[in-house]
Design an enzyme around this catalytic site. Structure first.
Site, short mmCIF file in Angstrom:
data_model
loop_
_atom_site.label_atom_id
_atom_site.label_comp_id
_atom_site.label_asym_id
_atom_site.label_seq_id
_atom_site.Cartn_x
_atom_site.Cartn_y
_atom_site.Cartn_z
NE ARG A 26 -1.50 -2.30 2.82
CZ ARG A 26 -1.66 -3.49 2.32
NH1 ARG A 26 -2.67 -3.83 1.55
NH2 ARG A 26 -0.81 -4.42 2.78
CB THR A 27 3.27 2.55 2.41
OG1 THR A 27 2.54 2.17 3.24
CG2 THR A 27 3.82 4.16 2.54
CE LYS A 60 27.19 -2.23 -4.84
NZ LYS A 60 26.99 -1.16 -6.07
NE ARG A 87 6.94 0.72 5.08
CZ ARG A 87 5.48 0.24 5.07
NH1 ARG A 87 5.67 -0.93 4.72
NH2 ARG A 87 4.70 1.06 5.26
CG HIS A 120 3.26 3.83 8.83
ND1 HIS A 120 3.37 4.50 7.53
CD2 HIS A 120 2.71 2.55 8.21
CE1 HIS A 120 3.26 4.06 6.48
NE2 HIS A 120 2.88 2.69 6.77
N1 CP Z 1 -0.56 -0.22 5.71
C1 CP Z 1 0.75 -0.28 5.31
O1 CP Z 1 1.91 0.16 5.60
O2 CP Z 1 0.70 -1.32 4.32
P1 CP Z 1 2.21 -1.71 3.61
O3 CP Z 1 3.17 -2.57 4.17
O4 CP Z 1 1.49 -2.70 2.46
O5 CP Z 1 2.73 -0.50 2.88
#
Ligand code: CP
Length: 361
Positions: free
Chosen positions: A52-53, A81, A102, A130
């Site tokens: 999603r993100t 590396k 991320r 998040h």
């Molecule tokens: N909700 C969420 O962060 O989903 P993903 O890990 O798929 O990005």
């Protein structure tokens, strides 16, 4: 440094409300936004899996008329590396106008923001926070409940490692009349920095529970979370706790008719698929809201990307103290300074600026 969003509290309540309005305007008038990022590039640096993100960030930039570059797993980048987060951020600043990161280690996007010359967005850092999932959650709540105030919110599952929960609590605690019910096994209860500094510190009404069934009838919102297998040190501990909560259509008969059921996704088995057809299930709407809120956030940060802002809140470096959290970015990148912000200087209580682990001096 440029204005970045590393923590949901980097945005004021007024800014969050403005982002919600922009996202709703984009939903209603998508064509008016279709060229707003023409000629701009978003870099998506994903050192940890995501559906999603990452893809909603990319869809968001394409729908704004911009372009996207990046990677979806660390082995295809020079991080494999040994390249540092700071160097990666400096290099990507040469290629992109804004970046979303991320990372499995808490604090990695913070390091990137300190070293990048373009805005950085935290797309999830370890079990820490998040913020853009919270933006998605807030838009979902606003659209389904019509308000962000006076809501009783049950947060259920892995409240220890569930980073979406930490950011959502910080955001909703700012709205009048929010009450939290924290439903988890004792082993997966909320980290102390959220409980002490956000809930206790702001005098927010909350209570802890272990039974979902017992509290379900009183909730306006039920926010289910996955038990975060990848964050457990001991696999047998995950096996013991993984089925702690499973929401079924049968259990929902005890809930309010106007309850909304949320989940940041992905789910494993904590919400039975039999719940999906219940009109109270809102988790796929959350995924859609994520794209619109990320569009609004990209627009906001690019608007001010030519201006510098003050570095993050003051911190102190102690020669003799190190953060002991093994999932802090300082544990992986050992040249980083161990820096702390004061919580209660009189009693020598500080927290790591990267991961918020408590240290006592
Ligand atoms: N909700 C969420 O962060 O989903 P993903 O890990 O798929 O990005």
């Amino acid at each position: 440094m440029k204005r970045s969003v590393i923590d949901i509290l980097d945005l004021t309540t007024a800014e969050i409300d403005a982002l919600l309005s922009t996202a709703e305007d984009i939903m209603d008038h998508p064509k008016e936004y279709a060229e707003r990022c023409h000629g701009k590039k978003l870099a998506t640096l994903f050192f940890e899996p995501s559906t999603r993100t990452r893809l909603s960030f990319e869809a968001a930039m394409y729908e704004l008329g911009g372009n996207v570059l990046g990677f979806s797993e660390p082995n295809s980048s020079s991080a494999s590396k040994g390249e540092s987060m700071a160097d990666t951020a400096r290099v990507l600043s040469c290629y992109a106008d804004i970046m979303a990161i991320r990372h499995p280690m808490a604090g990695a996007p913070y390091v990137a923001a300190q070293n990048a010359s373009v805005p950085v967005i935290n797309a999830g850092d370890g079990g820490h926070c998040h913020p853009t999932q919270t933006l998605a959650d807030l838009l979902t709540i606003k659209r389904k409940k019509g308000t962000l105030e006076n809501l009783t919110v049950g947060l259920c599952g892995d409240l220890k490692y569930g980073r979406t929960v930490h950011s959502l609590i910080a955001a909703l605690a700012r709205y009048t009349g929010t009450k939290f019910v924290l439903i988890s096994p004792v082993e997966l209860s909320l980290p102390s920095y959220v409980k002490r500094e956000i809930l206790d510190g702001q005098g927010i009404c909350y209570r802890q529970a272990t039974s979902l069934e017992a509290v379900l009838p009183e909730l306006d919102i039920l926010y289910m979370t996955r038990i975060q297998r990848e964050r457990f040190e001991k696999p047998e501990e995950y096996e013991r706790l993984k089925d702690s909560y499973i929401l079924t259509a049968d259990k929902l008969t005890k809930a309010r008719k106007d309850l909304i059921v949320m989940h940041p996704l992905p789910r494993v088995n904590e919400i039975s698929v039999s719940v999906d057809k219940d009109p109270r299930a809102c988790y796929f709407l959350q995924a859609l809201c994520g794209k619109y809120m990320r569009m609004a956030l990209i627009l906001k940060l690019l608007e001010t990307a030519d201006k510098d802002v003050e570095p993050f809140a003051p911190s102190v470096i102690f020669d003799t103290m190190q953060c002991q959290n093994p999932t802090c970015i300082t544990a992986k990148e050992q040249e980083l300074s161990h820096a702390f912000y004061p919580v209660n200087e009189e009693n020598g209580i500080y927290r790591c600026v990267y991961c918020e682990e408590k240290v006592i001096r």
